[in-house]
Design an enzyme around this catalytic site. Structure first.
Site, PDB file in Angstrom:
ATOM      1  N   ARG A 122      -2.095  -5.545  -8.815  1.00  0.00           N
ATOM      2  CA  ARG A 122      -1.010  -6.511  -8.650  1.00  0.00           C
ATOM      3  C   ARG A 122      -1.053  -7.507  -9.813  1.00  0.00           C
ATOM      4  NH1 ARG A 122      -2.796  -7.421  -2.586  1.00  0.00           N
ATOM      5  NH2 ARG A 122      -4.705  -6.923  -3.712  1.00  0.00           N
TER       6      ARG A 122
ATOM      7  N   LYS B 221     -17.096  -6.580   4.150  1.00  0.00           N
ATOM      8  CA  LYS B 221     -16.004  -7.522   4.418  1.00  0.00           C
ATOM      9  C   LYS B 221     -15.804  -7.572   5.924  1.00  0.00           C
ATOM     10  CE  LYS B 221     -12.354  -7.210   0.883  1.00  0.00           C
ATOM     11  NZ  LYS B 221     -10.998  -6.663   0.686  1.00  0.00           N
TER      12      LYS B 221
ATOM     13  N   HIS C   9       0.842  -1.206   0.000  1.00  0.00           N
ATOM     14  CA  HIS C   9       0.000   0.000   0.000  1.00  0.00           C
ATOM     15  C   HIS C   9       0.877   1.256   0.000  1.00  0.00           C
ATOM     16  CE1 HIS C   9      -3.089  -2.727   2.136  1.00  0.00           C
ATOM     17  NE2 HIS C   9      -3.643  -2.396   0.991  1.00  0.00           N
TER      18      HIS C   9
ATOM     19  N   SER D 204      -2.797  -7.907   2.379  1.00  0.00           N
ATOM     20  CA  SER D 204      -3.109  -7.839   3.808  1.00  0.00           C
ATOM     21  C   SER D 204      -3.473  -9.221   4.334  1.00  0.00           C
ATOM     22  CB  SER D 204      -4.279  -6.879   4.049  1.00  0.00           C
ATOM     23  OG  SER D 204      -3.908  -5.570   3.689  1.00  0.00           O
TER      24      SER D 204
HETATM   25  P1  ADP Z   1      -9.885  -3.444  -0.682  1.00  0.00           P
HETATM   26  O1  ADP Z   1     -10.593  -4.256   0.353  1.00  0.00           O
HETATM   27  O2  ADP Z   1     -10.595  -2.185  -1.050  1.00  0.00           O
HETATM   28  O3  ADP Z   1      -9.415  -4.224  -1.874  1.00  0.00           O
HETATM   29  P2  ADP Z   1      -7.158  -3.301   0.274  1.00  0.00           P
HETATM   30  O4  ADP Z   1      -6.721  -2.602   1.497  1.00  0.00           O
HETATM   31  O5  ADP Z   1      -6.969  -4.789   0.245  1.00  0.00           O
HETATM   32  O6  ADP Z   1      -8.645  -2.874   0.094  1.00  0.00           O
HETATM   33  O7  ADP Z   1      -6.460  -2.680  -0.994  1.00  0.00           O
HETATM   34  C1  ADP Z   1      -6.614  -1.361  -1.372  1.00  0.00           C
HETATM   35  C2  ADP Z   1      -6.011  -1.175  -2.747  1.00  0.00           C
HETATM   36  O8  ADP Z   1      -4.600  -1.373  -2.673  1.00  0.00           O
HETATM   37  C3  ADP Z   1      -6.519  -2.168  -3.785  1.00  0.00           C
HETATM   38  O9  ADP Z   1      -6.598  -1.515  -5.033  1.00  0.00           O
HETATM   39  C4  ADP Z   1      -5.448  -3.230  -3.809  1.00  0.00           C
HETATM   40  O10 ADP Z   1      -5.400  -3.880  -5.071  1.00  0.00           O
HETATM   41  C5  ADP Z   1      -4.221  -2.383  -3.572  1.00  0.00           C
HETATM   42  N1  ADP Z   1      -3.127  -3.165  -2.998  1.00  0.00           N
HETATM   43  C6  ADP Z   1      -3.128  -3.932  -1.890  1.00  0.00           C
HETATM   44  N2  ADP Z   1      -1.931  -4.513  -1.704  1.00  0.00           N
HETATM   45  C7  ADP Z   1      -1.151  -4.103  -2.737  1.00  0.00           C
HETATM   46  C8  ADP Z   1       0.187  -4.383  -3.146  1.00  0.00           C
HETATM   47  N3  ADP Z   1       0.972  -5.228  -2.496  1.00  0.00           N
HETATM   48  N4  ADP Z   1       0.631  -3.780  -4.255  1.00  0.00           N
HETATM   49  C9  ADP Z   1      -0.175  -2.970  -4.960  1.00  0.00           C
HETATM   50  N5  ADP Z   1      -1.434  -2.669  -4.651  1.00  0.00           N
HETATM   51  C10 ADP Z   1      -1.925  -3.236  -3.555  1.00  0.00           C
END
Ligand code: ADP
Length: 164
Positions: free
Chosen positions: A90, A41, A17, A128
């Site tokens: 990703r 979620k 992130h 995450s």
């Molecule tokens: P959500 O539940 O909205 O998907 P996340 O916190 O999992 O929330 O992710 C928020 C954004 O950050 C999403 O667009 C996700 O694809 C991106 N993201 C999460 N981890 C990574 C990573 N390692 N590299 C790039 N983008 C990421």
């Protein structure tokens, strides 16, 4: 002024992130990180815990606001005056979901654009959910999350296993 919103669950925030955030910062006048309070979620961390960890992890970044939101993200983006929403892309696995989300959001509000940023290769497979699993197993996660998150997750799971 180009204002962008970076919304997500951040359960917890990872270096992936932060990598996206670092790439976004030079592109926009202002970036706001928005932590979703309720998205349907089930989260491991409470909204207060997720917000606190995001604030600690980004404390060194000037001009970055960290806020929470509930309800439709496009409504929140509009309320914040952001015409752009940033999402990270990703591997292939993100593509379907992110595309359908972007198209749905576009249908809800035509004047808000989703901008996808690609992380550095070493964060391509970091999520995450992987961090939550590593924490549960007591594994080292130092290269994957900010130090405050590693401490918090270790602490949380140590206490969990002690109490049963
Ligand atoms: P959500 O539940 O909205 O998907 P996340 O916190 O999992 O929330 O992710 C928020 C954004 O950050 C999403 O667009 C996700 O694809 C991106 N993201 C999460 N981890 C990574 C990573 N390692 N590299 C790039 N983008 C990421």
């Amino acid at each position: 002024m180009h204002k962008a919103l970076y919304p997500g669950t951040f359960d917890p925030i990872t270096l992936g992130h932060l990598n996206i955030l670092e790439k976004a910062l030079p592109l926009f006048d202002k970036v706001t990180l928005a932590v979703a309070d309720y998205t349907g979620k089930k989260t491991l961390l409470s909204i207060d815990e997720r917000l606190q960890l995001c604030r600690e992890a980004t404390a060194h970044i000037p001009n970055l606001e960290v806020v929470s939101f509930s309800g439709l993200v496009v409504d929140f983006a509009q309320k914040m005056g952001c015409r752009i929403m940033i999402r990270g892309l990703r591997a292939v696995s993100d593509f379907e979901y992110e595309l359908s989300l972007a198209l749905t959001n576009k249908k809800l509000k035509q004047d808000i654009e989703t901008v996808f940023l690609v992380p550095s290769l070493k964060y391509m497979y970091l999520s995450s959910s992987m961090i939550r699993q590593l924490a549960e197993l007591g594994a080292d996660m130092d290269d994957l999350v900010p130090p405050s998150v590693a401490r918090f997750m270790m602490d949380k799971f140590t206490h969990h296993s002690v109490s049963g």
